[in-house]
Enzyme design. Structure first.
Site, PDB file in Angstrom:
ATOM      1  N   SER A 100      69.581 168.928 -27.622  1.00 40.00           N
ATOM      2  CA  SER A 100      68.514 169.584 -27.212  1.00 40.00           C
ATOM      3  C   SER A 100      68.533 170.078 -25.916  1.00 40.00           C
ATOM      4  O   SER A 100      69.404 171.146 -25.546  1.00 40.00           O
ATOM      5  CB  SER A 100      67.303 168.699 -27.341  1.00 40.00           C
ATOM      6  N   ASP A 241      64.991 176.169 -25.660  1.00 38.48           N
ATOM      7  CA  ASP A 241      65.919 175.274 -25.167  1.00 38.48           C
ATOM      8  C   ASP A 241      67.206 175.033 -26.027  1.00 38.48           C
ATOM      9  O   ASP A 241      67.555 175.951 -26.873  1.00 38.48           O
ATOM     10  CB  ASP A 241      65.299 173.558 -25.161  1.00 38.48           C
ATOM     11  N   ASP A 243      68.573 173.775 -28.388  1.00 46.83           N
ATOM     12  CA  ASP A 243      68.643 173.616 -29.923  1.00 46.83           C
ATOM     13  C   ASP A 243      67.433 174.422 -30.469  1.00 46.83           C
ATOM     14  O   ASP A 243      66.937 174.370 -31.856  1.00 46.83           O
ATOM     15  CB  ASP A 243      68.563 172.342 -30.572  1.00 46.83           C
ATOM     16  N   ASP A 245      64.034 174.061 -30.426  1.00 49.41           N
ATOM     17  CA  ASP A 245      62.844 173.633 -30.855  1.00 49.41           C
ATOM     18  C   ASP A 245      61.665 173.572 -30.094  1.00 49.41           C
ATOM     19  O   ASP A 245      60.669 173.332 -30.134  1.00 49.41           O
ATOM     20  CB  ASP A 245      63.183 171.989 -31.503  1.00 49.41           C
TER      21      ASP A 245
END
Length: 449
Positions: A100, A241, A243, A245
């Protein structure tokens, strides 16, 4: 070895804490637990742009193949893409290799079930138990029982992009936007979505090299985006960010619109459209008091959960709430998908702003966000929960709350990972709430440190 699963999968420094050996074991145990009644489970694997992703992907795949599962590797795509595609491909499970918003040397492994939802605690505990007790789940898998790697039957990125585009029903052609993709998983698909929809876009953070993910860019470092929005004279800036999400936005004046404000703006649109069942919005205990005031002025109520998107989602599924999330910009639109999706959130935000007919800054300024101060009290690990029943501490909290006179709040909670109790105060006077927070932190340390 301590507990493997944190609030969002298994994370650690790649090849040190999160090793290929551990990834192999997670692949074996995860595929076994998630597909007990399926002879030949199919597991979808996606990843972000970290250098260690290839290593962990191969190790994870080997574990899945070793228990007779088949693997479909779909490459670099956002975490929410895997949550969507596991259903679209009718796979039995999905795995994302990503840490992340963490620096590039970290990585993580998180699972989705066949319905695209993150795993609940009981299933994670079962996977963890197999690994920690070194239970052999594949000794009988030999010969033609072994799994194989399959090719995706079509363009996974394109399929996900089409889904994203289907969630917006306003014309955004010519709208000037800046996208910051954090040199992460959104670097290709975000540009495709907005280009296909005809927006006038400038993209930054879209040159990943394996080690620059989240580096001075993306939702955790929006300074470059703020500068780019002002230089370009853009209508809106959108930062994801690593990843993808999460979403943090920047208005046309270069000011940040955080997750609390994003939820307010989108919830207002959803209420107008009749998409807020029970007039409910879901948020965590960290959401700002100004957020609560705005939602209540809308004639809605807030369901409050513990910190963590998994707890937000758990509450939403129970209540039927369609929107919930966190200050960090992790927002779930349960009427569209099963997890936080930064690109989807950005499309909903843009739609809400355009439908309002006002500038982003005007909508943002309608939501008064109170200053927050966070102080840590260092305590002994075994004492982290004792403040809840200590009369002196409870009296001190009550005095602090009275001093704020309804124009602020006190939130005290133990850290989930460190020997700390976190003291958070909100109010209108920063100097005042800072002093109050420091006093409480000192008292907690004296009592329990």
């Amino acid at each position: 070895m301590g507990r493997l699963f944190g609030t969002d999968g298994v994370r650690g420094i790649a090849n040190s804490e999160l090793t290929p050996e551990l990834a192999f074991k997670l692949g074996k145990a995860g595929a076994y637990v998630l597909s007990k009644d399926i002879k030949r489970p199919v597991v979808l694997i996606g990843k972000d742009t970290r250098l260690s992703g290839d290593m962990l992907e191969d190790a994870l795949s080997a574990g899945i193949l070793a228990v007779g599962g088949n693997v479909i590797k779909i490459g670099v795509l956002p975490t929410p893409a895997i949550a969507y595609l596991v259903r679209a491909y009718q796979a039995d499970a999905g795995v994302v290799i990503s840490a992340s918003h963490n620096p590039f040397e970290y990585n993580g492994i998180k699972f989705f079930n066949g319905d695209g939802f993150k795993l609940d605690d009981a299933i994670e505990d079962e996977i963890e138990d197999i690994i920690l007790r070194d239970i052999d789940v594949n000794h009988h898998i030999t010969g033609d029982k072994l799994g194989r790697c399959l090719e995706a039957d079509d363009d996974a990125l394109g399929r996900y992009a089409e889904f994203l585009k289907s969630t917006i029903d306003v014309d955004i052609r010519g709208v000037k936007l800046v996208l910051d993709c954090a040199n992460g998983a959104a670097y290709s698909v975000a540009e495709k979505v907005y280009s296909d929809l005809g927006a006038d876009i400038t993209v930054i953070g879209n040159t990943p090299n394996g080690v620059n993910i989240n580096e001075k860019c993306g939702s955790t470092h929006p300074e470059r985006l703020q500068d780019a929005v002002l230089r370009q004279g853009a209508f809106l800036g959108l930062a994801y960010d690593g990843d993808a999400d999460r979403l943090i936005a920047v208005d046309e004046k270069g000011r940040i619109i955080d997750g609390d404000k994003l939820i307010c703006i989108c919830a207002s649109m959803m209420k107008e459209k009749g998409l807020l069942p029970g007039n409910k919005v879901t948020a965590t205990v960290m959401s700002n008091i100004g957020f609560h005031q705005y939602i209540e002025k809308m004639g809605c109520s807030v369901d409050v959960t513990a910190v963590g998107d998994r707890y937000v989602l758990e509450s939403m599924r129970k209540t039927g709430c369609n929107i919930g999330g966190e200050q960090s910009g992790h927002i779930i639109f349960l009427n569209h998908t099963t997890t936080g999706d930064g690109i989807l959130s950005s499309l909903q935000l843009l739609q809400a702003i355009l439908l309002s007919g006002r500038q982003p800054s005007v909508l943002s300024d309608e939501i008064e966000i109170f200053p927050q101060v966070l102080k840590n009290a260092r305590v002994k690990n075994e004492n982290k929960e004792k403040y809840k029943t200590d009369q002196d501490i409870m009296d001190a909290i009550a005095r602090t709350e009275k001093e704020l006179e309804g124009l602020g709040r006190v939130l005290i909670r133990p850290s989930g990972t460190e020997p700390l109790v976190r003291v958070m105060l909100e109010g209108q006077d920063v100097a005042h709430i800072t002093k109050l927070a420091e006093d409480l932190a000192v008292l907690l340390t004296k009592r329990f440190g």
